[in-house]
Write a protein that holds these residues in place. Sequence first.
Motif, short mmCIF file in Angstrom:
data_model
loop_
_atom_site.label_atom_id
_atom_site.label_comp_id
_atom_site.label_asym_id
_atom_site.label_seq_id
_atom_site.Cartn_x
_atom_site.Cartn_y
_atom_site.Cartn_z
N CYS A 1 32.63 -31.09 23.74
CA CYS A 1 32.75 -30.17 22.60
C CYS A 1 33.85 -29.17 22.88
O CYS A 1 33.90 -28.58 23.97
CB CYS A 1 31.43 -29.44 22.37
N GLY B 1 34.44 -26.69 20.50
CA GLY B 1 34.17 -25.59 19.59
C GLY B 1 34.36 -24.26 20.28
O GLY B 1 34.50 -24.18 21.52
N THR B 2 34.37 -23.18 19.53
CA THR B 2 34.68 -21.85 20.06
C THR B 2 33.80 -21.46 21.25
O THR B 2 34.30 -21.06 22.30
CB THR B 2 34.57 -20.78 18.95
N TYR C 1 34.59 -23.67 24.19
CA TYR C 1 35.94 -23.35 24.68
C TYR C 1 35.90 -22.11 25.56
O TYR C 1 36.44 -22.08 26.66
CB TYR C 1 36.88 -23.15 23.49
N ARG D 1 35.12 -31.21 17.55
CA ARG D 1 35.39 -29.82 17.18
C ARG D 1 34.16 -28.94 17.36
O ARG D 1 34.28 -27.79 17.73
CB ARG D 1 35.86 -29.74 15.74
N CYS D 2 32.98 -29.46 17.09
CA CYS D 2 31.75 -28.69 17.30
C CYS D 2 30.57 -29.65 17.29
O CYS D 2 30.47 -30.50 16.41
CB CYS D 2 31.56 -27.64 16.21
N CYS E 1 25.95 -24.52 20.39
CA CYS E 1 26.63 -23.34 20.93
C CYS E 1 25.79 -22.58 21.95
O CYS E 1 26.33 -21.99 22.88
CB CYS E 1 27.02 -22.41 19.79
#
Length: 169
Positions: free
Chosen positions: A92, A94-95, A98, A132-133, A137
């Motif tokens: 992944c 994603g923010t 990352y 991307r995600c 999270c």
Amino acid sequence: MATASPREVPTDQANDKRLKILEATMKRHQYRADALIEVLHKAQELYGHLTEDRLLAIAHSLHLPPSRVYGVATFYHFFSLTPQGEHSCTVCLGTACYVKGAMELLAALEAESGLRAGSTSADRKLSLLTARCLGACGIAPAVIVDGNVTGHADPEVMRARVRALLDEE
């Protein structure tokens, strides 16, 4: 309500049971455009990946522009336009992932496997992918190996898992 006729197929594909199953799936959904994702899932399940010809046939049968079918097939990380490996490893990006080190994790997996992200080994043993995600999270960085999610993924632990996949007979 209009129904689409099956697309002309070469004779070698005429007896392909997968094509008949895909056609039955579209028929069950009455060739509705809103069934696109379900039809793409079935095609991916049956064939392992989505070729340009397959996407065009689905677009034709569902009365959709090919650009829309291609757009959906390339938007979702589940769909693949190329043959995939026996095993898959998806990192992944994603923010949250990352920020928690997904790029370092990806670099470690690329070094271990000898693959670049988005590619499959020549022996078709492993595909190294990114998303991307993943919607995970809270457990960033997250990696999916053969459908199993690993949270708080550590680069050395993931290298060992990939090494084990590549070494298995």
